[in-house]
Design an enzyme around this catalytic site. Structure first.
Site, PDB file in Angstrom:
ATOM      1  N   THR A 117       0.816  -1.217  -0.071  1.00 10.86           N
ATOM      2  CA  THR A 117       0.195   0.186   0.065  1.00 10.86           C
ATOM      3  C   THR A 117       0.821   1.335  -0.102  1.00 10.86           C
ATOM      4  O   THR A 117       1.923   1.219   0.587  1.00 10.86           O
ATOM      5  CB  THR A 117      -0.819   0.001   1.257  1.00 10.86           C
ATOM      6  OG1 THR A 117      -1.406   1.309   1.255  1.00 10.86           O
ATOM      7  CG2 THR A 117      -0.267  -0.263   2.492  1.00 10.86           C
ATOM      8  N   TYR A 141      -2.196   0.102   9.898  1.00 13.90           N
ATOM      9  CA  TYR A 141      -2.389  -0.641   8.805  1.00 13.90           C
ATOM     10  C   TYR A 141      -1.068  -0.515   7.792  1.00 13.90           C
ATOM     11  O   TYR A 141      -0.873  -1.533   7.159  1.00 13.90           O
ATOM     12  CB  TYR A 141      -3.472   0.000   7.907  1.00 13.90           C
ATOM     13  CG  TYR A 141      -3.872  -0.347   6.505  1.00 13.90           C
ATOM     14  CD1 TYR A 141      -4.114  -1.654   6.053  1.00 13.90           C
ATOM     15  CD2 TYR A 141      -3.798   0.447   5.633  1.00 13.90           C
ATOM     16  CE1 TYR A 141      -4.225  -1.974   4.822  1.00 13.90           C
ATOM     17  CE2 TYR A 141      -3.546   0.262   4.302  1.00 13.90           C
ATOM     18  CZ  TYR A 141      -3.780  -0.955   3.818  1.00 13.90           C
ATOM     19  OH  TYR A 141      -3.958  -1.379   2.555  1.00 13.90           O
TER      20      TYR A 141
HETATM   21  C1  UD1 Z   1      -7.187   3.547   0.671  1.00 14.39           C
HETATM   22  C2  UD1 Z   1      -7.500   2.266   1.015  1.00 14.39           C
HETATM   23  C3  UD1 Z   1      -6.159   1.406   1.408  1.00 14.39           C
HETATM   24  C4  UD1 Z   1      -4.938   1.688   0.617  1.00 14.39           C
HETATM   25  C5  UD1 Z   1      -4.793   3.351   0.441  1.00 14.39           C
HETATM   26  C6  UD1 Z   1      -3.646   3.595  -0.455  1.00 14.39           C
HETATM   27  C7  UD1 Z   1      -9.683   1.706   1.332  1.00 14.39           C
HETATM   28  C8  UD1 Z   1     -10.580   1.256   2.562  1.00 14.39           C
HETATM   29  N1  UD1 Z   1      -8.399   2.070   1.870  1.00 14.39           N
HETATM   30  O1  UD1 Z   1      -7.002   4.417   1.947  1.00 14.39           O
HETATM   31  O2  UD1 Z   1      -6.193  -0.029   1.728  1.00 14.39           O
HETATM   32  O3  UD1 Z   1      -4.038   0.998   0.873  1.00 14.39           O
HETATM   33  O4  UD1 Z   1      -6.027   3.779  -0.067  1.00 14.39           O
HETATM   34  O5  UD1 Z   1      -3.492   5.075  -0.427  1.00 14.39           O
HETATM   35  O6  UD1 Z   1      -9.758   1.357   0.199  1.00 14.39           O
HETATM   36  N2  UD1 Z   1     -12.442  10.816   2.630  1.00 14.39           N
HETATM   37  C9  UD1 Z   1     -13.481  11.603   2.761  1.00 14.39           C
HETATM   38  N3  UD1 Z   1     -14.916  11.091   2.931  1.00 14.39           N
HETATM   39  C10 UD1 Z   1     -15.193   9.679   3.182  1.00 14.39           C
HETATM   40  C11 UD1 Z   1     -13.943   8.845   2.844  1.00 14.39           C
HETATM   41  C12 UD1 Z   1     -12.740   9.235   2.657  1.00 14.39           C
HETATM   42  O7  UD1 Z   1     -13.241  12.781   2.900  1.00 14.39           O
HETATM   43  O8  UD1 Z   1     -16.362   9.142   3.156  1.00 14.39           O
HETATM   44  C13 UD1 Z   1     -11.039  11.177   2.439  1.00 14.39           C
HETATM   45  C14 UD1 Z   1     -10.261  10.365   3.378  1.00 14.39           C
HETATM   46  O9  UD1 Z   1      -9.941  11.192   4.312  1.00 14.39           O
HETATM   47  C15 UD1 Z   1      -8.671  10.663   2.486  1.00 14.39           C
HETATM   48  C16 UD1 Z   1      -9.487  10.515   1.092  1.00 14.39           C
HETATM   49  O10 UD1 Z   1     -10.698  10.757   1.095  1.00 14.39           O
HETATM   50  O11 UD1 Z   1      -8.155  11.947   2.285  1.00 14.39           O
HETATM   51  C17 UD1 Z   1      -9.252   8.811   0.452  1.00 14.39           C
HETATM   52  O12 UD1 Z   1      -9.860   8.088   1.593  1.00 14.39           O
HETATM   53  P1  UD1 Z   1     -10.361   6.460   1.325  1.00 14.39           P
HETATM   54  O13 UD1 Z   1     -10.827   6.266   0.040  1.00 14.39           O
HETATM   55  O14 UD1 Z   1     -11.012   5.946   2.629  1.00 14.39           O
HETATM   56  O15 UD1 Z   1      -8.906   5.783   1.172  1.00 14.39           O
HETATM   57  P2  UD1 Z   1      -7.406   5.865   2.130  1.00 14.39           P
HETATM   58  O16 UD1 Z   1      -7.821   5.770   3.335  1.00 14.39           O
HETATM   59  O17 UD1 Z   1      -6.380   6.797   1.396  1.00 14.39           O
END
Ligand code: UD1
Length: 326
Positions: A117, A141
């Protein structure tokens, strides 16, 4: 020869199983169905319900199916959850991987591809992250995955065993043929959540943090289409089978998008405003994660075919709209 895909009933694993059977490979999909979905596994693959860390089971499968390569997807993936339950992450990611690697070595499987990751990097600045930078994961993680990279590195030195660890950036989108996609109603991925909101299944999208040191204050990620990720694994498999050297490679496009840019893409695709709510930062989230992808392009000749945020969002939305409302 056959390929063992752990986590084969999960989001990325199920795409990999289709990608392999489409290429004429024999596939054994192993999944304990803790989060996976049996219905997403290609019919022509053998499905085994079981744990990737069960050494006896894996050794038996290797012998029965003449497995020459293992692609290891099974694991826990949610950054904030890992902050709350670190030991669960070390058990399900690090310990399981340790046992699976031992089973591979013991049963003579020499080719191993590991889902690592981008969160092994600290992600403090907008600099493209190259593999030779010192790792500095800020979440359990990321640490649980980095420890697995180290076990692979040490095992490749000590045994007749080679691996490619692919450091995924943010994987999204769904199979262009509509056979599988992200199917967990509890998934936390940004694009998945945005799709649920766009379809009216969730009232609003939380924007986690607006005070990051990024241009618009929201987290920046390198979103890549799951089909491009599967293609990278297929290339890594061929590379290992041809005797390629063990190593770690980023798998991202090299372009970052903020949370607000993802929201704007969803609004372009649907033609509607997405309801959002400003929320506090999520634990363990770095501000920036953007890949330097030169190594994978040069080593595996990886040429992404879906490098377009609107298309990634469109593809995720098409799959989401096929799922039943929760
Ligand atoms: C994801 C992956 C992780 C991978 C990583 C690589 C998942 C659950 N996690 O983590 O396994 O290793 O990418 O970079 O797929 N956000 C919001 N609102 C939401 C959800 C997310 O604002 O409802 C923001 C988060 O704060 C972050 C971004 O969107 O800044 C991406 O978040 P998310 O899609 O959850 O992925 P990662 O945590 O980056």
């Amino acid at each position: 020869m056959a390929v063992l895909v752990t986590g084969g009933a999960g989001y990325i694993g199920s795409h990999m199983v289709f990608g392999l059977v489409d290429r004429g490979e024999k596939v054994v999909a192993l999944d304990n169905l803790s989060t996976g979905n049996r219905g997403l596994v290609a019919e022509s693959a053998d499905f085994i319900e079981g744990d990737a860390g069960d050494r006896e089971l894996v050794c038996r499968l290797v012998a029965e199916h003449a497995i020459d390569a293992i692609i290891h997807f099974a694991g826990s993936i949610i950054v904030p959850e890992s902050v709350e339950q670190p030991l669960a992450y070390y058990a399900n990611n690090t310990v399981v991987a340790r046992n699976l690697i031992e089973a591979a070595v013991r049963s003579g499987v020499r080719n191993f591809i590991f889902s690592s990751t981008a969160t092994v990097y600290a992600g403090e600045s907008d600099k493209l992250l190259s593999e030779d930078l010192p790792a500095g994961p800020i979440s359990p993680y990321g640490r649980s995955k980095l420890m697995t990279e180290w076990m692979l590195e040490d095992s490749a030195r000590a045994y007749d065993f080679r691996y490619v660890a692919l450091r995924y950036f943010n994987v999204a989108g769904a199979d262009p043929k509509g056979r599988t996609g992200q199917s967990s109603p509890r998934a936390t991925h940004l694009i998945k959540r945005a799709c649920q909101v766009a379809l009216g299944r969730v009232p609003h999208l939380d924007v986690f943090g607006r005070d990051y040191p990024t241009p618009d204050g929201t987290g920046v990620r390198d979103y890549i289409h799951v089909s491009d990720l599967v293609a990278a694994h297929a290339l890594a498999l061929g590379y290992l089978r041809d005797g390629g050297a063990a190593g770690v490679m980023n798998c991202g496009y090299g372009r970052g998008s903020s949370v607000r840019e993802v929201i704007a893409a969803m609004e372009r695709v649907t033609g509607r405003t997405l309801p959002v709510k400003e929320s506090p930062r999520r634990a363990g989230d770095p501000p920036w994660l953007i890949a330097d992808s030169r190594l994978i392009r040069a080593t595996l000749n990886w040429r992404p075919a879906h490098d377009d945020l609107d298309n990634i969002v469109r593809s995720a939305l098409a799959w989401e709209s096929k799922l039943n409302s929760p």
